[in-house]
Design a protein around this motif. Sequence first.
Motif, short mmCIF file in Angstrom:
data_model
loop_
_atom_site.label_atom_id
_atom_site.label_comp_id
_atom_site.label_asym_id
_atom_site.label_seq_id
_atom_site.Cartn_x
_atom_site.Cartn_y
_atom_site.Cartn_z
N PHE A 102 14.72 58.30 0.76
CA PHE A 102 13.66 57.29 0.04
C PHE A 102 12.54 58.18 -0.18
N SER A 103 11.94 57.62 -1.54
CA SER A 103 10.76 58.13 -1.84
C SER A 103 9.63 57.73 -0.97
N LYS A 104 8.16 58.61 -1.12
CA LYS A 104 7.23 58.11 0.00
C LYS A 104 6.92 56.83 -0.12
N ASP A 105 6.97 56.09 -1.35
CA ASP A 105 6.62 54.55 -1.36
C ASP A 105 7.63 53.80 -0.95
N GLY A 106 9.07 54.35 -0.97
CA GLY A 106 10.20 53.38 -0.17
C GLY A 106 10.74 52.54 -1.56
N THR A 107 10.28 53.07 -2.71
CA THR A 107 10.66 52.20 -4.10
C THR A 107 12.23 52.77 -4.72
N GLU A 108 12.35 53.89 -4.53
CA GLU A 108 13.40 54.61 -5.08
C GLU A 108 14.22 55.48 -3.88
N LEU B 263 16.98 56.59 -8.27
CA LEU B 263 16.99 55.26 -8.78
C LEU B 263 16.24 54.31 -8.12
N PRO B 264 15.65 53.49 -8.69
CA PRO B 264 14.79 52.28 -8.03
C PRO B 264 15.65 51.50 -7.18
N VAL B 265 15.28 51.31 -6.00
CA VAL B 265 15.97 50.26 -5.20
C VAL B 265 16.29 48.99 -5.53
N LYS B 266 15.13 48.64 -6.31
CA LYS B 266 15.53 47.36 -6.91
C LYS B 266 16.44 47.10 -8.11
N SER C 67 21.31 38.01 -0.82
CA SER C 67 20.32 37.73 0.01
C SER C 67 18.99 38.30 -0.57
N HIS C 68 17.97 37.81 -0.15
CA HIS C 68 16.54 38.22 -0.78
C HIS C 68 16.42 39.81 -0.54
N MET C 69 15.73 40.17 -1.49
CA MET C 69 15.27 41.63 -1.97
C MET C 69 14.76 42.04 -0.64
N ARG C 70 13.96 41.49 0.10
CA ARG C 70 13.36 42.04 1.37
C ARG C 70 14.57 42.36 2.40
N ASN C 71 15.64 41.74 2.29
CA ASN C 71 16.57 42.14 3.25
C ASN C 71 17.46 43.26 2.88
N PHE C 72 17.23 43.58 1.65
CA PHE C 72 18.44 44.42 1.02
C PHE C 72 18.42 45.90 1.37
N ARG C 73 17.00 46.58 1.80
CA ARG C 73 16.91 47.64 2.19
C ARG C 73 17.77 48.06 3.52
N ALA C 74 17.66 47.11 4.54
CA ALA C 74 18.14 47.09 5.86
C ALA C 74 19.86 47.17 5.43
N SER C 75 20.20 46.43 4.62
CA SER C 75 21.59 46.36 4.43
C SER C 75 22.05 47.39 3.65
N LEU C 76 21.09 48.07 2.75
CA LEU C 76 21.54 49.32 2.19
C LEU C 76 21.80 50.38 3.13
N VAL C 77 20.65 50.71 3.84
CA VAL C 77 20.63 51.67 5.06
C VAL C 77 22.23 51.61 5.71
N ARG C 78 22.49 50.38 6.33
CA ARG C 78 23.42 50.03 7.10
C ARG C 78 25.09 50.47 6.33
N ALA C 79 24.94 50.28 4.95
CA ALA C 79 26.29 50.57 4.31
C ALA C 79 26.27 52.07 4.14
N LEU C 80 24.97 52.54 3.92
CA LEU C 80 25.07 53.96 3.55
C LEU C 80 25.28 55.04 4.78
N GLU C 81 24.91 54.51 6.10
CA GLU C 81 25.30 55.08 7.17
C GLU C 81 26.93 54.93 7.66
N LYS C 82 27.68 53.56 7.33
CA LYS C 82 28.89 53.75 7.37
C LYS C 82 29.65 54.74 6.35
N LEU C 83 29.12 54.82 5.28
CA LEU C 83 29.72 55.93 4.07
C LEU C 83 29.55 57.51 4.83
#
Length: 331
Positions: free
Chosen positions: A311-317, A266-269, A279-295
Amino acid sequence: MTVLDAAERLDRFADGIERRAKKALTEPAVATLPSNATAEEVQYARRRQATRRGSEVYLPCWSAMARALPNAFLRSALFSAGRSVQADNANVLSGAPTLLVAGKEIASLRNMTLIFSGYELCQFDRMVYATCLDYYRDAPLSPEESPRHVRTNFYEFAHRMGSEYSVKAHRAIRASLLRLSFAQMRVRYNRMNIEVPKLLSVTFEDGKVGEDFRGSDALMLRVTASVAELFGPGAWTAVENETVGYDGLRGWLANFYAGHACPKWLPVKRLYDFSGYESHMRNFRASLVRALEKLKEPQTPARSRVARYDFSKDGTEIRVVRAEWGACCID
């Protein structure tokens, strides 16, 4: 198991999902049984979907160890991961029309359109609404034209939610019930148009005038048969009680992935949009990783635990793999 065997097994699994999905498209959301249907017939039908017997409409059946919600709610931004909604509880309790929206299209999957009017909702509202529906786990929904309701009190409601009762919890639950009572929506899902004029109705019966909130304060809940249209075959998910209690982005992700049958990219966006992250999209990836690590933590319930994410090679998915999906996943 060889890679070829694993691939064939995955193909058969995917074919089965596709066949069930196509079948679900042709079925009505609510199964209709004759008024003299046996309890066994009703129970069997309710394993898959909402069911009507005569004039009575039941939600699907699920275990007391879980809570059930429509996928339309779990796979969209309806119950936002943001915190600002609860911060506005005082205004909701006072009747101030803040955070009210009308005809807003909620970010959701491509096979669904969700138009919403009412107060903006959050993850706490998801917990409260799932608790409201749990009162109807064994009881028929209220007919549209009937005043029939479920009577309970704030102390019992808080404990049914899995929380301790306190005045703070009382206020939060009351504000949430008020938000939910304003909610109206139109959903197009699996080529069907579903109108939900009210998620629920609620009446409060407080103690004596001048007294503060008490756990014994009564509340009357009413969820009508129109909600059953959201519980068609393959259109709802029973989520473990502990997972239902997760808040924030962790809660949104756990509930979002609970109804998926197998991992997919799935696209991260898109996850950013669906989650209602504030918060802004640029902060989302870090929050996403923290939440997934908790899970990924061992204490996470088995059906919600994340085995890994890539994550895909380009980090978008991103592809999230739940632990229980191991048998149907290959690298």
